[in-house]
Scaffold this active site. Structure first.
Site, PDB file in Angstrom:
ATOM      1  N   THR A   1       3.832  -3.119   7.597  1.00  0.00           N
ATOM      2  CA  THR A   1       3.016  -1.959   7.944  1.00  0.00           C
ATOM      3  C   THR A   1       1.832  -2.389   8.797  1.00  0.00           C
ATOM      4  O   THR A   1       1.504  -1.773   9.808  1.00  0.00           O
ATOM      5  CB  THR A   1       2.526  -1.254   6.669  1.00  0.00           C
ATOM      6  OG1 THR A   1       3.661  -0.821   5.919  1.00  0.00           O
ATOM      7  CG2 THR A   1       1.663  -0.054   7.003  1.00  0.00           C
TER       8      THR A   1
ATOM      9  N   ALA B   1       0.840  -1.201   0.000  1.00  0.00           N
ATOM     10  CA  ALA B   1       0.000   0.000   0.000  1.00  0.00           C
ATOM     11  C   ALA B   1       0.874   1.250   0.000  1.00  0.00           C
ATOM     12  O   ALA B   1       0.995   1.965   1.001  1.00  0.00           O
ATOM     13  CB  ALA B   1      -0.934  -0.009   1.195  1.00  0.00           C
TER      14      ALA B   1
ATOM     15  N   GLY C   1       5.967  -0.821  -4.400  1.00  0.00           N
ATOM     16  CA  GLY C   1       5.938  -2.126  -5.032  1.00  0.00           C
ATOM     17  C   GLY C   1       7.325  -2.613  -5.386  1.00  0.00           C
ATOM     18  O   GLY C   1       8.275  -1.826  -5.464  1.00  0.00           O
ATOM     19  N   ARG C   2       7.434  -3.910  -5.603  1.00  0.00           N
ATOM     20  CA  ARG C   2       8.703  -4.521  -6.000  1.00  0.00           C
ATOM     21  C   ARG C   2       8.445  -5.558  -7.078  1.00  0.00           C
ATOM     22  O   ARG C   2       7.373  -6.184  -7.111  1.00  0.00           O
ATOM     23  CB  ARG C   2       9.380  -5.243  -4.825  1.00  0.00           C
ATOM     24  CG  ARG C   2       9.738  -4.397  -3.635  1.00  0.00           C
ATOM     25  CD  ARG C   2       8.732  -4.496  -2.527  1.00  0.00           C
ATOM     26  NE  ARG C   2       8.377  -5.865  -2.173  1.00  0.00           N
ATOM     27  CZ  ARG C   2       9.139  -6.676  -1.436  1.00  0.00           C
ATOM     28  NH1 ARG C   2      10.303  -6.249  -0.953  1.00  0.00           N
ATOM     29  NH2 ARG C   2       8.742  -7.901  -1.145  1.00  0.00           N
TER      30      ARG C   2
ATOM     31  N   ASN D   1      -6.236  -8.681  12.197  1.00  0.00           N
ATOM     32  CA  ASN D   1      -5.358  -7.568  11.828  1.00  0.00           C
ATOM     33  C   ASN D   1      -4.895  -6.834  13.081  1.00  0.00           C
ATOM     34  O   ASN D   1      -5.707  -6.508  13.954  1.00  0.00           O
ATOM     35  CB  ASN D   1      -6.096  -6.570  10.929  1.00  0.00           C
ATOM     36  CG  ASN D   1      -6.300  -7.082   9.531  1.00  0.00           C
ATOM     37  OD1 ASN D   1      -6.719  -8.210   9.329  1.00  0.00           O
ATOM     38  ND2 ASN D   1      -6.003  -6.252   8.555  1.00  0.00           N
TER      39      ASN D   1
ATOM     40  N   ASP E   1      -1.523 -10.328  -0.461  1.00  0.00           N
ATOM     41  CA  ASP E   1      -0.117 -10.459  -0.084  1.00  0.00           C
ATOM     42  C   ASP E   1       0.091 -11.349   1.134  1.00  0.00           C
ATOM     43  O   ASP E   1       1.067 -12.115   1.193  1.00  0.00           O
ATOM     44  CB  ASP E   1       0.543  -9.085   0.106  1.00  0.00           C
ATOM     45  CG  ASP E   1      -0.244  -8.140   1.006  1.00  0.00           C
ATOM     46  OD1 ASP E   1      -1.214  -8.580   1.650  1.00  0.00           O
ATOM     47  OD2 ASP E   1       0.119  -6.947   1.052  1.00  0.00           O
ATOM     48  N   THR E   2      -0.819 -11.294   2.091  1.00  0.00           N
ATOM     49  CA  THR E   2      -0.670 -12.182   3.244  1.00  0.00           C
ATOM     50  C   THR E   2      -0.874 -13.634   2.855  1.00  0.00           C
ATOM     51  O   THR E   2      -0.202 -14.534   3.383  1.00  0.00           O
ATOM     52  CB  THR E   2      -1.651 -11.793   4.361  1.00  0.00           C
ATOM     53  OG1 THR E   2      -1.492 -10.413   4.680  1.00  0.00           O
ATOM     54  CG2 THR E   2      -1.405 -12.615   5.613  1.00  0.00           C
TER      55      THR E   2
ATOM     56  N   GLY F   1       9.215  -8.411   6.080  1.00  0.00           N
ATOM     57  CA  GLY F   1      10.314  -7.529   6.475  1.00  0.00           C
ATOM     58  C   GLY F   1      10.388  -7.251   7.957  1.00  0.00           C
ATOM     59  O   GLY F   1      11.471  -7.000   8.491  1.00  0.00           O
TER      60      GLY F   1
END
Length: 482
Positions: free
Chosen positions: A253, A13, A16-17, A290, A232-233, A400
């Site tokens: 994040t 959010a 990006g990679r 969350n 993504d999770t 990360g």
């Protein structure tokens, strides 16, 4: 190289990679090809994503990955895209984007939840979907946008919107679609009855496909586009070598804290605890909650930087180890922390409300955030264990945030179980693993996880004894604000 190569596009959010990934016999090959940023901005009164900027960078990253694969003589197979959940794009009948996708932090949903619950009760929504209530869930975003739907032909979540641009296909990948709170948890399809009661045109919702579905081809027609676990999770969890007694924390994040189940768990106790049943690879369920995550520190660092105070993240982590004095604690999931004008002020106010002192020294604040997150993780995992009857014996930290050795150790201390970290690029790896399943390199997710575990260097953090008074202190704070 010999082994097949996969392109993982991972969109967070705001940044990006693009990676090249290969699962070789004795190692995991990871090479970052492109990194880019796309902060949301106000357009026509709403916080929005610049989709053309995102797609331009995705396209450039893919082309650069194709060039790189050629230089290292790699057998390039496919590309897969994952992203954060809930946000979406709307296409008209000509396939054009009606407007830039709104950002989930936009405030337009604040006033719609009560209106939604008048039409479909909160308990009915949970029993139908099994998804936790967050005011930015797609259901509420789309309800806020319902006046715009007359010109809309197709609804697509962000990864599916990228895939649409790459190869023309229109479909919704299952793991990400579950985050919308619009899928029926039993039927695994769009809950047409609920959506109709909310005057949401069900004809705009595309077919749902499972992870590892080949969607089409890109570029010269040889590079396959694969629907990976596009939340993504879900990609991060796909990479995690979980056991029946493992839990996971996808740490970034946001922190997604939970366990993997073979079937959804939907009952009154789960609803009261506001846990969620999101889709996983191979028809598994990501039973999770969350937690605010390192967003708290990220926003503080922005404020310090604006004041000319340099705060290197790694230095803050190392300094946290050296602090021995007792620290204050906050409840990280206080709604005031979602998007405050000043995170430091928001933290200060909560501390004052609980009779604690505020010190805006960066190391003190960082230690406060890390400790508070660790106690929050412990609380969530304790509840997850009670709800699922799982005796959690290990926690896998993914992403990360796993590089934060202080937070890992404090999480072990607070939970009382061993914490393991090492899959710092879990989302990228899980994305590629699902592509490898589609290509036949792995037989399934268990096979992929076994290989990933064999070639990954993990560090374990064994729990150390901490003052029981800290547990009591945190519990009192959580009870006040939760």
């Amino acid at each position: 190289m010999g082994a097949p190569l996969y392109i993982s596009v991972d969109l967070g959010a705001g940044s990006g990679r693009v990676f090249l990934v290969s699962f070789e016999i004795d190692r995991l090959f990871l090479e970052e090809i492109r990194r880019f940023h796309y902060p949301p901005r106000i357009v026509d009164g709403r916080l929005s994503w610049d989709f053309n900027l995102i797609f331009e960078n995705v396209s450039l990253g893919i082309k650069e990955a194709v060039d790189r694969a050629g230089r290292i003589d790699g057998d390039l197979v496919s590309v897969g895209v994952d992203s954060w959940g809930v946000d979406y794009g709307l296409l008209d009948s000509d396939g054009r984007l009606v407007s830039d996708p709104a950002c989930y932090r936009d405030r337009r949903t604040e006033s719609v939840l009560d209106e939604v619950f008048e039409r479909v009760s909160k308990s009915d929504i949970f029993n139908r979907t099994g998804i936790q209530f967050l005011d930015f869930n797609t259901l509420y975003q789309l309800y806020a946008d319902r006046e715009r739907l007359s010109e809309v032909a197709t609804f697509l979540l962000l990864p599916d919107l990228i895939n649409n641009r790459l190869c023309g296909t229109r479909a919704a990948e299952f793991t990400n679609a579950t985050t919308t709170q619009m899928l029926n948890v039993i039927g695994r399809g769009w809950d047409s009855e609920m959506l109709s009661r909310l005057d949401l045109d069900t004809s705009i919702f595309p077919e749902i496909v499972e992870p590892a579905t080949v969607r089409g081809t890109f570029a010269d027609g040889t590079l396959k586009v694969v629907s990976v676990a596009s939340h993504d999770t879900a990609s991060a969890v796909a990479a995690a070598p979980l056991t029946p007694n493992s839990a996971y924390i996808s740490s970034g994040t946001w922190s997604l804290v939970g366990v993997e189940l073979q079937h959804p768990l939907v009952n009154d106790e789960v609803s009261k605890a506001n846990f969620t049943n999101e889709g996983g690879v191979d028809r598994t369920t990501r039973f999770l909650k969350n937690v605010m995550g390192l967003w708290l520190l990220e926003r503080c660092r922005v404020e310090w930087s604006a004041r000319g105070i340099g705060t290197n993240y790694d230095d803050l982590v190392e300094a946290a180890f050296r602090r021995t004095e007792s620290e204050s604690l906050i409840y990280p999931d206080d709604p005031r922390f979602v998007n405050p004008k000043s995170m430091l002020d928001a933290i200060r106010v909560q501390l004052i409300e609980t009779g604690q002192q505020f010190d805006d020294d960066p190391v003190t604040v960082a230690r406060l955030i890390f400790d508070s997150l660790a106690f929050r993780y412990a609380s969530v995992l304790r509840t997850a264990g009670e709800l699922t009857q799982i005796q959690i014996s290990r926690v896998e930290v993914l992403g990360g945030g796993g590089r934060n050795r202080y937070l890992n150790q404090m999480t072990a201390n607070a939970t009382g179980v061993t914490v393991r970290a090492g899959l710092f690029e879990a989302t990228v790896v899980g994305n590629a693993a699902v592509q490898a399943i589609a290509a036949g390199q792995f037989k399934g997710i268990s096979d992929a996880r076994s290989h990933i575990e064999e070639v990954t260097d993990f560090e374990e953090f064994v729990p150390l004894e901490i003052d029981p008074a800290l547990h009591t202190h945190y519990a009192e704070i959580e009870k006040r604000f939760s």
